[in-house]
Motif scaffolding. Structure first.
Motif, short mmCIF file in Angstrom:
data_model
loop_
_atom_site.label_atom_id
_atom_site.label_comp_id
_atom_site.label_asym_id
_atom_site.label_seq_id
_atom_site.Cartn_x
_atom_site.Cartn_y
_atom_site.Cartn_z
N ASN A 109 0.89 -1.26 0.00
CA ASN A 109 -0.04 0.06 -0.09
C ASN A 109 0.75 1.29 0.10
N GLN A 110 2.21 1.20 -0.13
CA GLN A 110 2.95 2.30 -0.26
C GLN A 110 3.34 2.55 -1.50
N TYR A 111 4.13 3.76 -1.86
CA TYR A 111 4.40 4.24 -3.24
C TYR A 111 5.27 3.08 -3.97
N PRO A 112 4.74 2.77 -5.17
CA PRO A 112 5.47 1.96 -5.69
C PRO A 112 6.55 2.61 -6.89
N PRO A 113 7.56 1.99 -7.51
CA PRO A 113 8.41 2.82 -8.31
C PRO A 113 7.71 3.65 -9.42
N MET A 114 8.49 4.84 -9.70
CA MET A 114 7.42 5.98 -10.29
C MET A 114 7.19 5.33 -11.80
N ALA A 115 7.94 4.59 -12.45
CA ALA A 115 7.36 3.74 -13.61
C ALA A 115 6.60 2.75 -13.65
N GLY A 116 6.08 2.32 -12.23
CA GLY A 116 5.19 1.14 -12.25
C GLY A 116 5.98 -0.06 -11.47
N VAL A 117 4.80 -0.98 -11.01
CA VAL A 117 5.42 -2.17 -10.44
C VAL A 117 6.08 -3.01 -11.33
N PRO A 118 7.39 -3.43 -11.13
CA PRO A 118 7.98 -4.32 -11.99
C PRO A 118 7.36 -5.39 -12.58
N SER A 119 6.50 -6.22 -11.83
CA SER A 119 5.85 -7.23 -12.34
C SER A 119 4.67 -7.01 -13.28
N LEU A 120 4.25 -5.94 -13.22
CA LEU A 120 3.19 -5.48 -14.06
C LEU A 120 3.57 -4.88 -15.48
N ARG A 121 4.72 -4.39 -15.37
CA ARG A 121 5.62 -3.84 -16.61
C ARG A 121 5.96 -5.12 -17.36
N GLU A 122 6.55 -6.18 -16.56
CA GLU A 122 6.86 -7.53 -17.35
C GLU A 122 5.62 -7.95 -17.87
N ALA A 123 4.76 -7.90 -17.17
CA ALA A 123 3.56 -8.51 -18.01
C ALA A 123 2.91 -7.88 -19.02
N ILE A 124 2.93 -6.52 -19.06
CA ILE A 124 2.72 -6.00 -20.21
C ILE A 124 3.52 -6.09 -21.25
N SER A 125 4.65 -6.03 -21.06
CA SER A 125 5.91 -6.21 -22.19
C SER A 125 5.69 -7.89 -22.86
N ALA A 126 5.40 -8.88 -22.04
CA ALA A 126 5.13 -10.23 -22.48
C ALA A 126 3.84 -10.33 -23.24
N LYS A 127 2.75 -9.42 -22.84
CA LYS A 127 1.48 -9.74 -23.65
C LYS A 127 1.78 -8.93 -24.91
N VAL A 128 2.31 -7.83 -24.82
CA VAL A 128 2.41 -7.00 -26.14
C VAL A 128 3.54 -7.76 -27.22
N GLU A 129 4.49 -8.58 -26.80
CA GLU A 129 5.42 -9.28 -27.38
C GLU A 129 4.49 -10.32 -28.06
N THR A 130 3.82 -11.19 -27.39
CA THR A 130 2.91 -12.36 -27.92
C THR A 130 2.06 -11.88 -28.89
N LEU A 131 1.24 -10.74 -28.71
CA LEU A 131 0.34 -10.27 -29.68
C LEU A 131 0.90 -9.47 -30.87
N TYR A 132 1.93 -8.75 -30.58
CA TYR A 132 2.28 -7.74 -31.73
C TYR A 132 3.65 -8.02 -32.17
N GLY A 133 4.55 -8.89 -31.46
CA GLY A 133 5.80 -9.35 -32.18
C GLY A 133 6.81 -8.33 -31.74
N ARG A 134 6.66 -7.23 -31.00
CA ARG A 134 7.74 -6.44 -30.47
C ARG A 134 8.01 -6.38 -29.00
N CYS A 135 9.28 -6.57 -28.63
CA CYS A 135 9.71 -6.71 -27.09
C CYS A 135 10.05 -5.49 -26.80
N TYR A 136 9.17 -4.82 -25.66
CA TYR A 136 9.59 -3.53 -24.82
C TYR A 136 10.23 -4.07 -23.81
N ASP A 137 11.43 -3.30 -23.54
CA ASP A 137 12.00 -3.56 -22.11
C ASP A 137 11.30 -2.99 -21.06
#
Length: 390
Positions: free
Chosen positions: A66-94
């Motif tokens: 319940n406290q502040y997360p990293p400014m860019a977002g929780v790492p596990s969520l950013r990793e999940a987003i990246s994995a989804k986008v690579e699977t669906l659209y073929g580009r890997c975002y760091d």
């Protein structure tokens, strides 16, 4: 005799947005509430999200996240987003440098604009367009360059886009699936945009919040799938739209590292970060891709139910290729202007809609209004029963 009373007054302020007043969405929702009309105006569901998602967020809260997360977002969520986008659209975002979690898509869009648009820069918008685009550009000091989509079909007019590009053009805003027209850009149109922008330094802001609502077996054409577009694009999406939680206001932006760095400079000072337990809950929920993979069929069924009912009215349906909107031509029903027709429809028929003219800077009226079918089946049937009078 002198008075010690202070001079109590509010100093005058020169507005930064002189053309902005009460939006048509607020007006129509208030009128729907006042009259008891079925509100098919504003674009949000009237049904609940998956209880498993609420449970995932509740568990995150219970675990003390319940406290502040990293400014860019929780790492596990950013990793999940990246994995989804690579699977669906073929580009890997760091996940570390190219994925940023935002306080909804609207915050993402204004942040991208503030990050790259300077006073005097031109930004192309394709009308009709979502109502935040133009004020965002004006707040950044940019000059709005309006290019209409082809009336009737709402396809991009690339000749007009090419003619609008000048040495001062900094960015272009593109939205597919499109709000309000429900059209979806084709692969050929994305390739044409890529070709058009290739010799320029024009940046792309690609609003893809309805990415998982594309129908009839067609794929979503994300800018992420086109190397020449992805290299210059801020790609915006929305968990609120995808998971039926618009009030949670969580989205994300994908962009190359250099663009993301500029984006985050603004992001850290306008919201800093996004609420922690919801991010952790979303990360856990994304482990199962079925909710977003099944979304096209879910909304296509609602679209088909709604269109079947509209076919029994004198409203002429336009295609609904994606999003959760349905536009109709009112010419056979009324001689009223779009905005007046929507008010009449709300008061006299008991169904609220939105005029397409509200999405144009000059109020262009082409006798078309927009319904939202992101509603319970019983809500849609009630609305269709009332519309059957037309």
């Amino acid at each position: 005799m002198t008075s010690d009373a202070p001079d109590v007054r509010t100093p005058p302020v020169r507005t930064k947005l002189p053309a902005v007043g009460t939006t048509i969405f607020t007006v129509m929702s208030a009128l729907a509430s006042e009259t008891g009309a079925v509100n098919l105006g504003q674009g949000f569901p009237d049904f609940d999200c998956d209880p498993r998602l609420v449970q995932a967020v509740t568990e995150a809260m219970s675990r003390g996240l319940n406290q502040y997360p990293p400014m860019a977002g929780v790492p596990s969520l950013r990793e999940a987003i990246s994995a989804k986008v690579e699977t669906l659209y073929g580009r890997c975002y760091d996940p570390g440098t190219e994925v940023t979690v935002t306080a909804g898509a609207t915050q993402a869009i204004i942040t991208a604009i503030l990050a790259v648009v300077r006073p005097g820069d031109e930004v192309i918008v394709l009308e009709p367009c979502y109502d935040s685009y133009v004020p965002n550009i004006e707040l950044a000091g940019g000059t709005v360059v309006r290019v209409p989509l082809v009336p009737g079909s709402f396809r991009p007019d690339f000749g007009a886009v090419a003619a609008a590009i000048t040495p001062r053009t900094r960015a272009i805003l593109v939205n597919s699936p499109h709000n309000p027209s429900a059209t979806v850009w084709t692969r050929q149109e994305m390739l044409r945009l890529q070709e058009l922008l290739a010799p320029t330094d024009v940046l792309l802001i690609s609003d893809e919040v309805y990415e998982h609502m594309v129908f009839d077996g067609q794929p979503h054409q994300s800018a992420a799938s086109y190397p020449g577009l992805a290299a210059r694009a801020f790609i915006v999406s929305s968990f609120g739209k995808t998971y039926h939680v618009t009030g949670w206001k969580v989205g994300y932006v994908l962009a190359p590292a250099a663009l993301s760095a500029e984006f985050r400079k603004v992001h850290q000072f306008n919201v800093f970060t996004v609420n922690t337990p919801v991010q952790h809950g979303l990360a856990a929920y994304m482990a199962d891709p079925r909710p977003y993979l099944e979304l096209p069929a879910f909304y296509q069924r609602k679209r088909d139910l709604f269109r079947e009912g509209l076919a029994r009215t004198r409203l002429r349906m336009l295609p609904s290729e994606g999003s959760y909107f349905q536009c109709v031509d009112i010419s056979a029903v009324s001689d009223l202007r779009e905005d007046e027709f929507c008010k009449w429809l709300t008061r006299e028929v008991g169904v609220a809609a939105i005029p397409l003219s509200a999405f144009y800077g000059d109020g262009f009226d082409q006798r078309v209004v927009r319904f939202c079918y992101a509603k319970k089946d019983e809500t849609l049937r009630e609305a269709l029963g009332r519309l059957a009078r037309l």
